[in-house]
Design a protein around this motif. Structure first.
Motif, PDB file in Angstrom:
ATOM      1  N   GLN A   1      -0.307 -25.690 -10.612  1.00  0.00           N
ATOM      2  CA  GLN A   1       0.927 -25.538  -9.834  1.00  0.00           C
ATOM      3  C   GLN A   1       2.162 -25.623 -10.734  1.00  0.00           C
ATOM      4  N   VAL A   2       2.117 -26.530 -11.689  1.00  0.00           N
ATOM      5  CA  VAL A   2       3.231 -26.669 -12.630  1.00  0.00           C
ATOM      6  C   VAL A   2       3.374 -25.394 -13.451  1.00  0.00           C
ATOM      7  N   LYS A   3       2.257 -24.889 -13.929  1.00  0.00           N
ATOM      8  CA  LYS A   3       2.278 -23.657 -14.724  1.00  0.00           C
ATOM      9  C   LYS A   3       2.818 -22.485 -13.920  1.00  0.00           C
ATOM     10  N   SER A   4       2.350 -22.325 -12.692  1.00  0.00           N
ATOM     11  CA  SER A   4       2.809 -21.198 -11.867  1.00  0.00           C
ATOM     12  C   SER A   4       4.285 -21.349 -11.508  1.00  0.00           C
ATOM     13  N   THR A   5       4.751 -22.585 -11.338  1.00  0.00           N
ATOM     14  CA  THR A   5       6.168 -22.822 -11.059  1.00  0.00           C
ATOM     15  C   THR A   5       7.023 -22.394 -12.244  1.00  0.00           C
ATOM     16  N   LEU A   6       6.633 -22.822 -13.430  1.00  0.00           N
ATOM     17  CA  LEU A   6       7.368 -22.436 -14.632  1.00  0.00           C
ATOM     18  C   LEU A   6       7.371 -20.921 -14.814  1.00  0.00           C
ATOM     19  N   GLN A   7       6.223 -20.311 -14.625  1.00  0.00           N
ATOM     20  CA  GLN A   7       6.126 -18.859 -14.800  1.00  0.00           C
ATOM     21  C   GLN A   7       6.966 -18.114 -13.778  1.00  0.00           C
ATOM     22  N   ALA A   8       7.022 -18.641 -12.557  1.00  0.00           N
ATOM     23  CA  ALA A   8       7.808 -17.988 -11.507  1.00  0.00           C
ATOM     24  C   ALA A   8       9.296 -18.005 -11.833  1.00  0.00           C
ATOM     25  N   PHE A   9       9.811 -19.143 -12.304  1.00  0.00           N
ATOM     26  CA  PHE A   9      11.233 -19.222 -12.658  1.00  0.00           C
ATOM     27  C   PHE A   9      11.519 -18.345 -13.880  1.00  0.00           C
ATOM     28  N   HIS A  10      10.615 -18.342 -14.832  1.00  0.00           N
ATOM     29  CA  HIS A  10      10.796 -17.535 -16.032  1.00  0.00           C
ATOM     30  C   HIS A  10      10.805 -16.049 -15.685  1.00  0.00           C
ATOM     31  N   SER A  11       9.870 -15.632 -14.852  1.00  0.00           N
ATOM     32  CA  SER A  11       9.792 -14.222 -14.452  1.00  0.00           C
ATOM     33  C   SER A  11      11.035 -13.786 -13.682  1.00  0.00           C
ATOM     34  N   ALA A  12      11.597 -14.731 -12.907  1.00  0.00           N
ATOM     35  CA  ALA A  12      12.802 -14.435 -12.127  1.00  0.00           C
ATOM     36  C   ALA A  12      14.074 -14.570 -12.951  1.00  0.00           C
ATOM     37  N   LYS A  13      13.900 -14.884 -14.265  1.00  0.00           N
ATOM     38  CA  LYS A  13      15.037 -15.071 -15.174  1.00  0.00           C
ATOM     39  C   LYS A  13      15.990 -16.160 -14.670  1.00  0.00           C
ATOM     40  N   LYS A  14      15.386 -17.226 -14.148  1.00  0.00           N
ATOM     41  CA  LYS A  14      16.153 -18.379 -13.689  1.00  0.00           C
ATOM     42  C   LYS A  14      15.925 -19.539 -14.659  1.00  0.00           C
ATOM     43  N   PRO A  15      16.974 -20.307 -14.961  1.00  0.00           N
ATOM     44  CA  PRO A  15      16.868 -21.319 -16.013  1.00  0.00           C
ATOM     45  C   PRO A  15      15.935 -22.474 -15.693  1.00  0.00           C
ATOM     46  N   ILE A  16      15.370 -23.003 -16.779  1.00  0.00           N
ATOM     47  CA  ILE A  16      14.444 -24.134 -16.728  1.00  0.00           C
ATOM     48  C   ILE A  16      15.004 -25.237 -17.619  1.00  0.00           C
ATOM     49  N   GLY A  17      15.243 -26.422 -17.054  1.00  0.00           N
ATOM     50  CA  GLY A  17      15.731 -27.553 -17.827  1.00  0.00           C
ATOM     51  C   GLY A  17      14.616 -28.572 -18.019  1.00  0.00           C
ATOM     52  N   LEU A  18      14.476 -29.065 -19.252  1.00  0.00           N
ATOM     53  CA  LEU A  18      13.402 -30.006 -19.578  1.00  0.00           C
ATOM     54  C   LEU A  18      13.946 -31.087 -20.509  1.00  0.00           C
ATOM     55  N   CYS A  19      13.564 -32.347 -20.265  1.00  0.00           N
ATOM     56  CA  CYS A  19      14.022 -33.384 -21.176  1.00  0.00           C
ATOM     57  C   CYS A  19      12.888 -34.318 -21.574  1.00  0.00           C
ATOM     58  N   CYS A  20      13.117 -35.032 -22.688  1.00  0.00           N
ATOM     59  CA  CYS A  20      12.163 -35.978 -23.234  1.00  0.00           C
ATOM     60  C   CYS A  20      10.880 -35.248 -23.652  1.00  0.00           C
ATOM     61  N   ILE A  21       9.732 -35.613 -23.114  1.00  0.00           N
ATOM     62  CA  ILE A  21       8.460 -34.992 -23.482  1.00  0.00           C
ATOM     63  C   ILE A  21       8.200 -33.692 -22.719  1.00  0.00           C
ATOM     64  N   SER A  22       8.954 -33.434 -21.654  1.00  0.00           N
ATOM     65  CA  SER A  22       8.644 -32.266 -20.818  1.00  0.00           C
ATOM     66  C   SER A  22       8.804 -30.906 -21.512  1.00  0.00           C
ATOM     67  N   PRO A  23       9.565 -30.788 -22.613  1.00  0.00           N
ATOM     68  CA  PRO A  23       9.565 -29.498 -23.312  1.00  0.00           C
ATOM     69  C   PRO A  23       8.190 -29.035 -23.770  1.00  0.00           C
TER      70      PRO A  23
ATOM     71  N   GLU B   1      18.440 -18.949 -25.234  1.00  0.00           N
ATOM     72  CA  GLU B   1      19.116 -17.940 -24.406  1.00  0.00           C
ATOM     73  C   GLU B   1      18.141 -16.889 -23.890  1.00  0.00           C
ATOM     74  N   LYS B   2      17.209 -16.473 -24.738  1.00  0.00           N
ATOM     75  CA  LYS B   2      16.271 -15.420 -24.352  1.00  0.00           C
ATOM     76  C   LYS B   2      15.411 -15.845 -23.173  1.00  0.00           C
ATOM     77  N   ASN B   3      14.893 -17.068 -23.223  1.00  0.00           N
ATOM     78  CA  ASN B   3      13.980 -17.544 -22.184  1.00  0.00           C
ATOM     79  C   ASN B   3      14.648 -18.383 -21.101  1.00  0.00           C
ATOM     80  N   LYS B   4      15.959 -18.640 -21.287  1.00  0.00           N
ATOM     81  CA  LYS B   4      16.715 -19.487 -20.357  1.00  0.00           C
ATOM     82  C   LYS B   4      16.058 -20.863 -20.186  1.00  0.00           C
ATOM     83  N   ILE B   5      15.676 -21.448 -21.325  1.00  0.00           N
ATOM     84  CA  ILE B   5      15.086 -22.781 -21.353  1.00  0.00           C
ATOM     85  C   ILE B   5      16.068 -23.723 -22.045  1.00  0.00           C
ATOM     86  N   VAL B   6      16.420 -24.813 -21.356  1.00  0.00           N
ATOM     87  CA  VAL B   6      17.377 -25.783 -21.896  1.00  0.00           C
ATOM     88  C   VAL B   6      16.661 -27.120 -22.057  1.00  0.00           C
ATOM     89  N   THR B   7      16.736 -27.702 -23.262  1.00  0.00           N
ATOM     90  CA  THR B   7      15.999 -28.933 -23.536  1.00  0.00           C
ATOM     91  C   THR B   7      16.887 -29.974 -24.210  1.00  0.00           C
TER      92      THR B   7
END
Length: 225
Positions: free
Chosen positions: A117-139, A191-197
């Motif tokens: 479920q976590v993987k599909s959630t991440l993939q869904a936001f990435h595919s929709a070009k919506k940003p993903i924020g991650l902190c600490c160990i979550s990157p 910027e390319k993947n819209k991932i902020v850590t």
């Protein structure tokens, strides 16, 4: 118009769930940024339960969604109900629950598996070009799911004694991702993947510096949303 942000939790408590200060910091900064927040967690058993006084596992069994509800003041949904179309961004606070409940990094390191479920959630936001924020160990979640992405967990060495988990940076690079060294009060934007850590408690730093770093991550996520 208020940005709609999903926050995904991994339990309640640094050693077996979401890191409470990081989750709270993210929620405070999202509130300050005018975001509308919905919280989610997978409805699964925790890997184990840790006595936070003794620092050792107990014989208890607890559920990730039920424990996460403590942080959410009861206002939380099963991660299976998260609809990426109803959200503008997603944020994952850290804590060992990420490495134990959302994936198996705590046991298997770079060879870990990510909860479906976590993987599909991440993939869904990435595919929709919506940003993903991650902190600490979550990157590490992004490092496993998006080969070639750029993240930070702080520094890649512990020369000053502030980054005891610096070897995580090397493991991330072994996965084919780029690790970018950042201080605790900074965030890295892929910027390319819209991932902020941001590294948060991966750095031995005063709480206010961790709070500020999480705030930078949240601000950058809201800019991209």
């Amino acid at each position: 118009m208020a940005k709609r942000v999903a926050v995904v939790l991994a339990g309640c408590g640094v050693f077996d769930g979401s890191e409470i200060h990081e989750a709270s910091a993210a929620l405070v900064h999202l509130s300050r940024g005018g975001a509308t927040v919905k919280m989610f967690a997978p409805n699964i058993d925790q890997m184990h339960v840790v006595d936070h006084v003794k620092g050792s596992p107990t014989e208890e069994k607890r559920n990730v969604l039920v424990e996460s509800a403590r942080l959410a003041r009861g206002n939380i949904q099963d991660l299976a109900e998260l609809d990426v179309g109803e959200q503008d961004a997603v944020i994952f606070p850290g804590g060992f629950g990420v490495a134990k409940n959302l994936c198996t990094w705590a046991v298997s390191g770079k060879d870990c598996t990510v909860n479906d479920q976590v993987k599909s959630t991440l993939q869904a936001f990435h595919s929709a070009k919506k940003p993903i924020g991650l902190c600490c160990i979550s990157p590490v979640l992004a490092a496993k799911v998006f080969p070639g992405c750029e993240v930070t967990v702080g520094h890649n060495n512990n020369d000053d004694g502030r980054f005891p988990g610096a070897d995580t940076a090397g493991a991330i690079e072994q996965l084919g991702c780029k690790h970018v060294c950042k201080n605790v009060d900074e965030a890295h934007v892929d910027e390319k993947n819209k991932i902020v850590t941001t590294c948060a408690f991966m750095c031995e730093a005063p709480l206010h510096e961790i709070f500020d770093g999480v705030g930078v991550m949240v601000q950058e996520v809201l800019k991209l949303a």
